[in-house]
Design an enzyme around this catalytic site. Structure first.
Site, PDB file in Angstrom:
ATOM      1  N   SER A   1      12.527   4.798   0.111  1.00 56.14           N
ATOM      2  CA  SER A   1      13.336   3.579   0.219  1.00 56.14           C
ATOM      3  C   SER A   1      14.268   3.716   1.411  1.00 56.14           C
ATOM      4  O   SER A   1      14.276   4.745   2.093  1.00 56.14           O
ATOM      5  CB  SER A   1      14.150   3.383  -1.054  1.00 56.14           C
ATOM      6  OG  SER A   1      15.154   4.380  -1.115  1.00 56.14           O
ATOM      7  N   LYS A   2      15.058   2.689   1.624  1.00 61.24           N
ATOM      8  CA  LYS A   2      15.976   2.677   2.776  1.00 61.24           C
ATOM      9  C   LYS A   2      16.890   3.900   2.787  1.00 61.24           C
ATOM     10  O   LYS A   2      17.296   4.369   3.832  1.00 61.24           O
ATOM     11  CB  LYS A   2      16.830   1.404   2.738  1.00 61.24           C
ATOM     12  CG  LYS A   2      15.991   0.153   2.909  1.00 61.24           C
ATOM     13  CD  LYS A   2      16.622  -0.811   3.910  1.00 61.24           C
ATOM     14  CE  LYS A   2      15.640  -1.898   4.323  1.00 61.24           C
ATOM     15  NZ  LYS A   2      15.280  -2.791   3.200  1.00 61.24           N
ATOM     16  N   ARG A   3      17.205   4.373   1.589  1.00 59.51           N
ATOM     17  CA  ARG A   3      18.042   5.562   1.470  1.00 59.51           C
ATOM     18  C   ARG A   3      17.512   6.727   2.305  1.00 59.51           C
ATOM     19  O   ARG A   3      18.260   7.573   2.767  1.00 59.51           O
ATOM     20  CB  ARG A   3      18.037   6.023   0.005  1.00 59.51           C
ATOM     21  CG  ARG A   3      19.281   5.791  -0.758  1.00 59.51           C
ATOM     22  CD  ARG A   3      19.186   6.262  -2.208  1.00 59.51           C
ATOM     23  NE  ARG A   3      17.856   6.316  -2.789  1.00 59.51           N
ATOM     24  CZ  ARG A   3      17.212   7.442  -3.029  1.00 59.51           C
ATOM     25  NH1 ARG A   3      17.756   8.602  -2.742  1.00 59.51           N
ATOM     26  NH2 ARG A   3      16.005   7.408  -3.588  1.00 59.51           N
TER      27      ARG A   3
END
Ligand code: GLU
Length: 465
Positions: A238-240
């Site tokens: 994910s963007k994380r």
């Protein structure tokens, strides 16, 4: 169909609701490889039925990044331009009684949903008012199926679902606004898709789509659900985890060949130790049997490694032309082309990404400014000694002809002197005089790039301070 093989047709159906995600690019690539390997066709279908979230710039990005990666398609569709077709199929289901307008209000459905979640039951809506004959509300597919739904996933084997857990499947918000599961089924059938290759996260949609296919008397395509992409910590990517948009990788100067190679290895393996594959080679080697079930870890260091391998395989001329847009971004588009070429030769083994050139660019384009103390090797040389070495080196360099100012000759001429006075004592002040930095490429490389005139100028500057 017996005896006659059907032409393979795959599809890549992104929703233009964000920048093309690396996971979607992987899906596009696997569809491309599978169809090209079989001399089949690939359909690009822009799934823009969600009017609020779909944007033209995202569609443009999908096309731009796929093209950058070198992926091609044979047909292009936009779902928003196919509403008439979708509506006709909706009517057909309504008229035959296989679908109905659900009279329940949003509030009623929400209350039911909350109750089911509270009771730890599977949320679903089995409508008790199917035959009310209403003309408003959500259109649902009547689902009376009791026997387990089974499909044989080409990667994961047999998967069964209990259809009773699905309830009456919502297929449209009204005649003019069909929903994802319905539109996908209609379009896959209309486009004669033979293989649906998509992310594992779509497995729960498959039984719903199968029920819609059955209601419309469509033949089901074959399914292959690709393994999830995981971050380094093995949780879903994910963007994380940093950049997830293809354009970000494009922007920092990963080569498209390297990105394709890297994406191919996310879940597929050739069955050998080989790791470097160009697109055409992947087309030849690819098969779904060699796609794993387990999640594939997105390892950016591996991408950088692959990228370095591709960059090193370029000639200085090729690398120089790929560096050009990054020089322009850094405001250095005026660099003479022979300097850029020499810089490309020297930097080829150092760069992980084209944009990394920015870190060393100033060394080649600007006279350095530095503190005089930096000239002293380990801080122990005195000024007189530094001066002697720089002056001696300058003399040796002065006698090299302009056209012979190349790495090999520079080393040959200077190394005996440097070795005689212990290398660090000579090469450290020289390197600092040239770069002004504590750490930089070696002095021979810098001299080779900036050329004789600029080299002598920088040494003179050092001799003056
Ligand atoms: N538009 C869907 C997505 O982007 C496509 C899903 C599918 O392949 O059926 O996730």
């Amino acid at each position: 169909m017996e005896g006659k093989s059907q032409k393979i047709r795959t599809r890549f159906p992104p929703s233009p609701t964000g920048w093309l995600h690396v996971g979607n690019a992987r899906t596009a690539l696997f569809n491309y490889l599978f169809s090209r390997h079989a001399n089949g066709a690939l359909v690009l279908r822009i799934e823009d039925t969600d009017k609020e979230r779909s944007r033209k710039e995202f569609e443009d990005d999908i096309i731009e990044q796929l093209s950058w990666l070198g992926l091609t398609w044979d047909e292009l569709y936009r779902q928003s331009e196919r509403l008439e077709i979708h509506t006709a199929y909706l009517r057909r289901l309504l008229e035959s009684g296989k679908a109905f307008y659900c009279a329940h209000t949003k509030e009623e459905l929400e209350t039911e949903y909350k109750r089911q979640v509270g009771e730890k039951a599977t949320p679903r809506h089995v409508c008790d008012q199917r035959d009310k004959g209403g003309k408003e509300g959500i259109i649902r597919l009547r689902n009376d199926a009791k026997t387990p739904l089974l499909f044989s996933d080409l990667i994961r084997g047999d998967i069964t679902f209990n259809p009773e857990l699905l309830g009456d499947i919502s297929i449209a918000r009204g005649l003019e606004s069909p929903l994802y599961n319905f539109v996908v089924v209609v379009d896959d059938a209309e486009m004669r898709i033979t293989h649906v290759i998509r992310g594992e996260d779509h497995i729960p949609n498959t039984p719903k789509q199968m029920l819609i296919q059955q209601a419309l008397d469509f033949v089901a395509p074959a399914y292959a659900h690709l393994p999830l992409l995981l971050g380094a910590d093995r949780s879903k990517l994910s963007k994380r985890h940093g950049g997830t948009a293809v354009r970000d990788y494009h922007a920092v100067g990963y080569l498209p060949e390297a990105v394709v190679n890297f994406l191919a290895l996310l879940g597929w393996n050739p069955g050998t130790d080989r790791e470097l594959f160009m697109l055409e080679e992947l087309v030849k080697e690819f098969s779904l049997e060699k796609v794993q079930k387990a999640g594939a870890v997105f390892n950016e260091e591996k991408l950088a490694w692959i990228n370095r391998a591709y960059m090193r395989s370029l000639s200085p001329e090729q690398l120089a032309s790929k560096l050009a847009p990054f020089l322009e971004q850094a405001g250095k588009s005026g660099m003479p082309s022979d300097v850029v070429k020499r810089m490309a030769r020297v930097e080829a083994s150092r760069l992980s990404r084209l944009k990394d050139i920015e870190q060393n660019l100033a060394i080649y384009t600007e006279a350095p400014a530095y503190n005089i103390n930096l000239l002293s090797w380990k801080g122990t040389q005195d000024i007189a000694e530094i001066k002697t070495h720089l002056a001696e080196v300058r003399k040796l360099l002065r006698d090299i002809m302009e056209g012979e100012f190349v790495l090999e000759i520079l080393e040959k001429i200077l190394m005996p002197y440097a070795a005689a006075h212990s290398k660090g004592n000579v090469l450290w002040p020289l390197r600092v005089a040239l770069s002004g930095r504590e750490a930089s490429p070696g002095p021979f490389e810098i001299m080779y790039v900036i050329g004789k005139e600029e080299t002598l100028k920088r040494i003179d500057n050092a001799l003056q301070i």
